[in-house]
Design a protein around this motif. Structure first.
Motif, PDB file in Angstrom:
ATOM      1  N   ALA A 107      12.782  21.786  51.288  1.00 17.93           N
ATOM      2  CA  ALA A 107      12.681  21.383  52.688  1.00 17.93           C
ATOM      3  C   ALA A 107      12.495  19.880  52.792  1.00 17.93           C
ATOM      4  O   ALA A 107      13.037  19.233  53.685  1.00 17.93           O
ATOM      5  CB  ALA A 107      11.516  22.109  53.341  1.00 17.93           C
ATOM      6  N   GLY A 132      15.392  17.804  52.926  1.00 18.42           N
ATOM      7  CA  GLY A 132      16.148  17.775  54.172  1.00 18.42           C
ATOM      8  C   GLY A 132      16.969  19.008  54.447  1.00 18.42           C
ATOM      9  O   GLY A 132      17.745  19.041  55.395  1.00 18.42           O
ATOM     10  N   LYS A 133      16.811  20.056  53.638  1.00 15.16           N
ATOM     11  CA  LYS A 133      17.577  21.266  53.900  1.00 15.16           C
ATOM     12  C   LYS A 133      16.944  22.004  55.080  1.00 15.16           C
ATOM     13  O   LYS A 133      15.735  22.116  55.200  1.00 15.16           O
ATOM     14  CB  LYS A 133      17.549  22.161  52.658  1.00 15.16           C
ATOM     15  CG  LYS A 133      18.524  23.303  52.729  1.00 15.16           C
ATOM     16  CD  LYS A 133      18.907  23.795  51.336  1.00 15.16           C
ATOM     17  CE  LYS A 133      19.925  24.915  51.410  1.00 15.16           C
ATOM     18  NZ  LYS A 133      19.326  26.233  51.559  1.00 15.16           N
ATOM     19  N   LYS A 134      17.799  22.473  55.992  1.00 14.44           N
ATOM     20  CA  LYS A 134      17.309  23.214  57.163  1.00 14.44           C
ATOM     21  C   LYS A 134      16.915  24.625  56.738  1.00 14.44           C
ATOM     22  O   LYS A 134      17.655  25.314  56.056  1.00 14.44           O
ATOM     23  CB  LYS A 134      18.419  23.300  58.224  1.00 14.44           C
ATOM     24  CG  LYS A 134      18.423  22.115  59.159  1.00 14.44           C
ATOM     25  CD  LYS A 134      17.768  22.493  60.492  1.00 14.44           C
ATOM     26  CE  LYS A 134      17.605  21.300  61.412  1.00 14.44           C
ATOM     27  NZ  LYS A 134      16.218  20.970  61.667  1.00 14.44           N
ATOM     28  N   PHE A 160      15.567  28.449  58.055  1.00 13.76           N
ATOM     29  CA  PHE A 160      15.383  29.280  59.241  1.00 13.76           C
ATOM     30  C   PHE A 160      14.037  30.000  59.178  1.00 13.76           C
ATOM     31  O   PHE A 160      13.654  30.556  58.154  1.00 13.76           O
ATOM     32  CB  PHE A 160      16.514  30.312  59.344  1.00 13.76           C
ATOM     33  CG  PHE A 160      16.252  31.343  60.399  1.00 13.76           C
ATOM     34  CD1 PHE A 160      16.527  31.065  61.735  1.00 13.76           C
ATOM     35  CD2 PHE A 160      15.695  32.575  60.085  1.00 13.76           C
ATOM     36  CE1 PHE A 160      16.255  32.000  62.721  1.00 13.76           C
ATOM     37  CE2 PHE A 160      15.419  33.513  61.068  1.00 13.76           C
ATOM     38  CZ  PHE A 160      15.705  33.231  62.383  1.00 13.76           C
ATOM     39  N   PRO A 217       9.122  20.376  58.080  1.00 13.74           N
ATOM     40  CA  PRO A 217       9.920  21.123  57.105  1.00 13.74           C
ATOM     41  C   PRO A 217       9.104  21.565  55.893  1.00 13.74           C
ATOM     42  O   PRO A 217       9.242  22.696  55.444  1.00 13.74           O
ATOM     43  CB  PRO A 217      11.002  20.126  56.677  1.00 13.74           C
ATOM     44  CG  PRO A 217      10.967  19.015  57.645  1.00 13.74           C
ATOM     45  CD  PRO A 217       9.690  19.061  58.389  1.00 13.74           C
ATOM     46  N   SER A 253      11.808  34.701  57.089  1.00 14.90           N
ATOM     47  CA  SER A 253      12.998  33.864  56.931  1.00 14.90           C
ATOM     48  C   SER A 253      14.294  34.610  57.236  1.00 14.90           C
ATOM     49  O   SER A 253      15.336  34.216  56.788  1.00 14.90           O
ATOM     50  CB  SER A 253      13.033  33.292  55.512  1.00 14.90           C
ATOM     51  OG  SER A 253      12.801  34.291  54.574  1.00 14.90           O
TER      52      SER A 253
END
Lengths: 417, 225, 270, 317
Positions: free
Chosen positions: A176, A179-181, A183, A364, C217
């Motif tokens: 995170a 910079g990975k998104k 959910f 994040p 998730s």
């Protein structure tokens, strides 16, 4: 931000310890002494009762070198109802000194763990069976020393599972950060936080925040404090009143720091006052009596009940309900969840309380840790599924391999020392 | 100093305690640290007591609403402190039990503390009733399930359950309310509790990691003075 | 103050005194200190009723009881903490002289100086009272948070996670002696094969779907959504059952208080 | 018991009280039911009043029900039955006076059972306020019913130490370190009960009576699991459901709430008729329980009727 760098070495530390495990485990095993065995021949001292036999002493595994374990076969005269044996006495000699009695044991005993010993001392034992008029001693054991073990191999699976889960949490935090998104699903109670504060502002009434009744040595209290960080930030922005009576002064200290920081961040340090958080009493019901009174007299528009609650959960939630407040509750004490579900508008169930602070922060890094938790859940489900299938198969037909794998899983997931 | 030192302390203490579990020579550390916490907590009691006094003295001096009651709090506090901390009204020696029968401390405890605490606790009997009246309504499927489960258990925990369904034959005995209540406690209830516990276990693990790694640091406040 | 309030106050005072006198007369000759005992019982009953009056609405009697409770209990825990932890556990490890003073057993040890750590941290905590050095109390806080995180990490992992997993290793078929045997002995008795199997199925599916409900998730849609919905139902049964089960305990508490009022105060023979 | 010998019309005062109070409650519920049909909400205070009446009435006019032990209670009973005389049982009073009405009967019944079986008992508490509760057992059970049992030989009270689970963390390896003396200052080594007992691992059974934290969960986490010590419990009803996951692997049995206590009391009297005249507070308490449960269930029904009527009306619009 610099401080994070400091903590980068946790993964390094972990990998170091794995290496330690792998490299040293054979060595440690080699170090372990041969158990000194000594079987007994019939004893000359025996008069009218038989002595205990097969007295064996061995090093107690995985301790700081402070215990030896003894087992023996009780005297054949030691029978539950008609037995003549009235008890046992255990004798020890340290470094060849005089033998002295270290403990007395009840009939039927067949083992003893001698603790509080030191390394580097030679210990010799014998045991005496007692009856009303006779004593019968076993032969002496060979001299033995205690050994200090540096790693507790009984806990190797616990270590492994801890490692897997920590690694996945840390992995997703790192992902995170890069910079990975990620959910994360919505959590109903938390969506309502902003609205609830907004409503209090419109009505010109205050917000009551109850962080449970446990001290800072409870993870739930810490979770509540981190959620408070977010709530007080919104409160500071909206210029709503917040009131937080607490039952532990350590919580008071932490909560003041938290709220103050929020007001700082909102650029309104002058609006903050220490009176927002005050200590009531450590006594559970004394605290409840006071908080109930605050609810009835102040009539807050929104009440947060987050943290570790006990019997007071329903008293607080019902009183809060009777004054018409919107209530957002959350606890990881399953016993109190039904009451919050019944009496509050929104309830964070168990794990959601811990996830809440990460979720609310929106950072994040924090969200990454939630992903890591899900790896743990997936692992749990997978293991349960496999084990249940294996258990069912072995119920229908006892296959050796199936039983073997199942026993292994049971061994891994029932950690006993 | 204000931020990095505390973060370092948390990290070191937390990491050491996790590893101590696996290292026999460090086994007792966890024990020691819990004892440390208890000692610090006593200092916290004094901090709390001081804060309590300050809050009520302020209320008194500013003649805020309900200020006369603050006198009650302060008097109660000081009286109990005299009896407890300074052992006034305790006939025994300094090492006698604080809760010696007949001591002032024990008397206040028995005739003030106990009735107040137990009655406050007993209020739950009333609230549990009013909460069930309001909450157990068949509003949607989830609420209906909640309602039915609660109703069966309520019946099953009294002799009533036996009276109502005692006639059900042995080969259908699971339908007898007391048996059904036990079955619910042992099966679906257990499953639900266990799912919640597994979640909590993971939640605590992840939260602890975030704290130890310094990602979660709200409790420390900001970088100000 | 309103006139009615004054009348009620006066009434309660008269009742209190009456109860004291009557109780004292009843106890006279049976116990020493009967006047004091009568007062204490009356006072306890007064406090009990004051708290119960909150159910009607907030009132001066409740305010009195509440404020008294807060003051007394705060001092109670302070005293208990001091005598049992500081005198009971700290002093015997730190100072021989103080041990002699407090008449507690001194426990000598090589590393006893480590018990200065909590004392220092406790003193740092009290720095909170200072306006300029208040921040230093964060060090104590950090120590406590580190301890909490470190200790709970392994404990919860072991007891709430790992052990709960292995406890769910249940066979879905119980006492299996073939399909024919199963169908010919089919019944719904509480200890029967079918019911026991049903229990294991419920535990297995309930735990699995419950865990799915907590998944963060993945969006709860499709098969996953259906499983998570089943999970909610299981949780709802759990909550309903726990609630129903608890009612009993709560009633017992009230029974205890009522017994006090009627037996100890009013002197009923129950 | 003797009522059937009397002429049918001669009611005792207690009978009249029972009938009257039932009539009052039934009448009140009927009134509420009629109001519900007219779609009028019930105020909280009315519910409170009903609960009050339905608890007070059976206390003043007692009714006793018979109970049969459920397996989870029977397991505790059987475990104590199976221990040879001389075994050492630790009874931890992890509750305060507020919780006492619910769990004190358990502590008393279990003490009675252990003593009559000739087991030795170590009493301790994790709640500071648990010490007073032990005094109650001592004065009401041990002294009057077992005058020949001797303190320090047949039982010992080591009292309270602060530290919650920290205490357990210590005594799992060493009792003496945490409890150098009993409450009266008698040194550990001269207490006969502790003969052969160094740590919790040497105990034959640990029973935690309580309902809060620290309590049975801490005993399982800190003593039962790490030390393989047999653990049983008596808990307030609120905690009981949460403990089912630990049964039977980590906790061998449990008395849940006042019903569990009542079952245990029945079982004890059944096996040891000499206790027929001993007090059975839990069995007595089942009367108010039953009536209050009935009233709450009636309220749930009334609440739902009201809700359904409201919804019907809402739809018509």
């Amino acid at each position: 931000m610099k401080t994070i760098g400091l903590f980068r070495f946790l993964p390094a530390l972990t990998s170091f310890s794995i290496a330690f495990f792998i490299i040293f485990s054979p060595a440690l095993k080699a170090q372990a002494p041969d158990d000194s065995l000594s079987t007994t021949s019939p004893d000359a001292l025996a008069v009218s009762i038989a002595p205990p036999t097969s007295l064996v002493v061995f090093d107690y595994k995985y301790d700081d070198g402070e215990a030896l374990e003894l087992t023996w076969v009780p005297s054949v005269d030691d029978l539950p109802v008609v037995g003549k044996v009235t008890g046992y006495e255990l004798y020890r000699s340290d470094n060849g000194g005089e033998f002295y009695k270290i403990t007395e044991l009840i009939p039927g005993s067949n083992n003893f763990r001698d603790e509080d010993l030191s390394t580097g001392v030679n210990y010799v034992y014998y045991i005496v069976a007692l009856s009303a008029d006779a004593r019968a001693a076993s032969v002496k054991t060979e001299a033995i020393q205690t050994h200090r073990e540096w790693l507790n191999f009984n806990l190797k699976y616990l270590f492994l599972i801890a490692l897997i889960i920590s690694a996945s949490v840390i992995y997703f935090i790192e992902t995170a950060r890069r910079g990975k998104k990620l959910f994360v699903r919505k959590i109903a109670g938390l969506e309502a936080v902003d609205d609830a504060i907004g409503q209090a502002t419109e009505m010109g009434r205050s917000i009551l925040f109850i962080p449970g009744i446990n001290d800072m040595d409870e993870v739930q209290t810490l979770a509540a404090i981190t959620i408070l960080g977010r709530v007080s930030r919104v409160v500071a922005d909206y210029d709503t009143k917040i009131h937080m009576p607490v039952s532990r002064s350590l919580v008071m200290t932490a909560a003041r720091e938290t709220i103050k920081a929020s007001y700082m961040a909102a650029g309104r340090p002058d609006a903050y006052s220490d009176d927002m958080v005050h200590y009531v009493t450590d006594e559970q019901f004394g605290y409840v009596a006071a908080v109930d009174a605050i609810m009835v007299r102040e009539k807050p528009a929104t009440i947060f009940l987050l943290g570790s609650f006990f019997a007071e959960s329903l008293i607080l939630a019902e009183t809060g309900n009777s004054v018409g407040a919107i209530q957002i509750a959350g606890t990881a004490r399953p016993a109190q969840l039904p009451f919050f579900i019944a009496a509050c508008d929104f309830t964070l169930i168990g794990e959601e309380l811990f996830a809440a602070s990460a979720y609310l922060s929106g950072e994040p890094k924090q969200l990454g840790s939630l992903k890591g938790q899900d790896v743990g859940k997936a692992l749990a489900m997978l293991v349960i599924l496999i084990a249940v299938i294996l258990a069912t198969i072995s119920e229908i037909r006892p296959l050796e391999t199936v039983r073997y794998v199942l026993d292994f899983l049971i061994q891994v997931f029932t950690i006993k020392t | 100093m204000k931020r990095n030192v505390p973060l370092a302390i948390t990290f070191i203490v937390g990491a050491v305690l996790i590893f101590s579990v696996f290292i026999p020579p460090m086994e007792n550390w966890g024990e020691d640290f819990t004892l440390f916490f208890d000692i610090i907590a006593v200092f916290a009691f004094f901090l709390g007591g001081g804060n309590l006094l300050r809050v009520h003295l302020t209320k008194l001096s500013r003649r805020k609403q309900d200020w006369p009651y603050s006198i009650v709090t302060i008097m109660g506090f000081l009286l109990m402190l005299a009896a407890g901390l300074f052992r006034i009204g305790n006939p025994g020696d300094i090492n006698a039990s604080l809760t010696e029968q007949g001591s002032l401390f024990q008397t206040i405890y028995d005739s003030v503390f106990v009735p107040l605490g137990s009655t406050m606790y007993a209020l739950l009997a009333f609230f549990v009733a009013s909460a069930s009246y309001r909450a157990f309504r068949a509003k949607n499927r989830e609420a209906t399930i909640l309602l039915v489960a609660a109703f069966i258990i309520l019946l099953g925990r009294t002799p009533l359950g036996t009276i109502v369904t005692g006639w059900v034959p042995e080969s259908f005995s699971i339908l007898q309310i007391p048996n059904l209540a036990i079955w619910i406690m042992n099966s679906p209830n257990l499953a639900g509790q266990r799912a919640i516990m597994i979640g909590i276990g993971l939640g605590v693990v992840s939260m602890s990691l975030r704290l130890i790694l310094g990602i979660e640091r709200t409790y420390l406040g900001g970088d100000d003075k | 103050m309103k006139k009615t309030t004054l009348i009620i106050m006066a009434g309660v005072t008269v009742l209190f005194l009456l109860s004291w006198i009557i109780k004292a007369l009843a106890l006279e000759g049976m116990q020493e200190d009967y006047i004091k005992k009568a007062f204490l019982v009356t006072f306890s009953a007064f406090l009990t009723l004051s708290i119960l009056s909150f159910l009607y609405r907030d009132n001066p009697f409740y305010k009195f009881a509440e404020h008294l409770f807060v003051g007394v209990s705060a001092a109670f825990w302070m005293s208990m903490g001091f005598w049992s932890t500081i005198v009971g556990n700290l002093i015997p490890r730190l100072s021989q002289n103080l041990s002699v003073f407090f008449k507690v057993h001194y426990i000598p040890g090589d590393f006893n100086f480590r018990f200065y750590i909590p004392v220092i941290l406790g003193l740092l905590l009290l720095m909170r009272l200072s306006r300029n050095y208040g921040w230093i109390s964060r060090w104590s806080l950090a120590f406590i948070v580190g301890t909490t995180a470190g200790l709970n990490f392994i404990r919860y992992l072991r007891s709430d996670f790992i052990k709960q997993i292995s406890a769910t290793f249940v066979p879905l078929l119980v006492d299996w002696q073939g399909t024919g045997h199963f169908f010919s002995n089919l019944d719904l008795s509480a200890s029967g094969q079918l019911v026991m199997m049903l229990a294991n199925w419920t535990i297995f599916l309930g735990v699995m779907s419950g865990i799915i409900y907590f998944f963060f998730s993945k969006e709860h849609t499709g098969m996953f959504g259906r499983a998570s919905r089943f999970g909610i139902w299981v949780l709802m049964i759990t909550f309903g059952a726990s609630f129903g089960y608890t009612v009993m305990g709560r009633i017992s508490l009230l029974v205890g208080r009522i017994t006090f009022l009627f037996r100890d105060w009013l002197g009923f023979n129950i | 018991m003797t009522s059937h010998l009397m002429p049918p019309l001669a009611l005792t005062l207690v009978d009249i009280g029972r009938i009257l109070s039932l009539a009052v409650i039934a009448g009140g519920l009927l009134w509420l039911f009629l109001r519900a049909i007219k779609r009028k909400e019930v105020e909280r205070r009315v519910i409170f009043l009903f609960i009050f009446v339905s608890v007070v009435a059976p206390i003043l006019f007692p009714t006793v029900f018979q109970e049969k032990a459920t397996p989870i209670v029977k397991d505790v009973f059987d475990k104590i039955e199976s221990l040879p005389p001389g075994s050492v049982v630790l009874l931890s009073y992890d509750f305060d006076p507020a919780m006492a009405p619910e769990v004190q009967p358990m502590a008393d019944a279990i003490s009675r059972h252990c003593l009559v079986r000739g087991l030795k008992i170590i009493y301790m508490c994790l709640f500071a306020t648990g010490q007073g509760q032990f005094t109650s057992t001592l004065e009401n059970v041990i002294k009057p019913e077992f005058p020949d049992k001797v303190n320090l030989v047949d039982y010992v009270n080591i009292g309270y130490k602060a530290g919650n689970e920290g205490v357990l963390n210590v005594i799992i390896t060493d009792f003496k370190k945490m409890f150098p003396t009993d409450v009266d200052g008698v040194p550990y080594d001269s207490i006969a009960v502790f003969k052969g007992i160094r740590s919790c691992k040497d105990l034959d059974l640990v029973i935690s009576i309580g309902g809060g934290k620290p309590g049975i969960k801490e005993w399982i986490l800190f003593v039962g699991d790490p030390g393989n010590v047999p653990i049983a419990s008596g808990v307030a009803a609120v905690v009981a459901p949460l403990m089912y996951p630990y049964y039977p692997a980590q906790m061998l049995g449990m008395l849940g709430g006042i019903k569990g206590a009542a079952e245990y009391e029945s079982e004890l009297v059944h096996h040891y008729p000499q206790f027929k005249n001993s007090p059975t507070p839990a069995l007595l308490m089942m009367g108010p329980q039953t009536l209050a449960h009935l009233v709450i269930m009636a309220f749930i029904v009334i609440g739902n009727i009201l809700y359904l009527l409201e919804r019907k009306k809402g739809r018509k619009r």
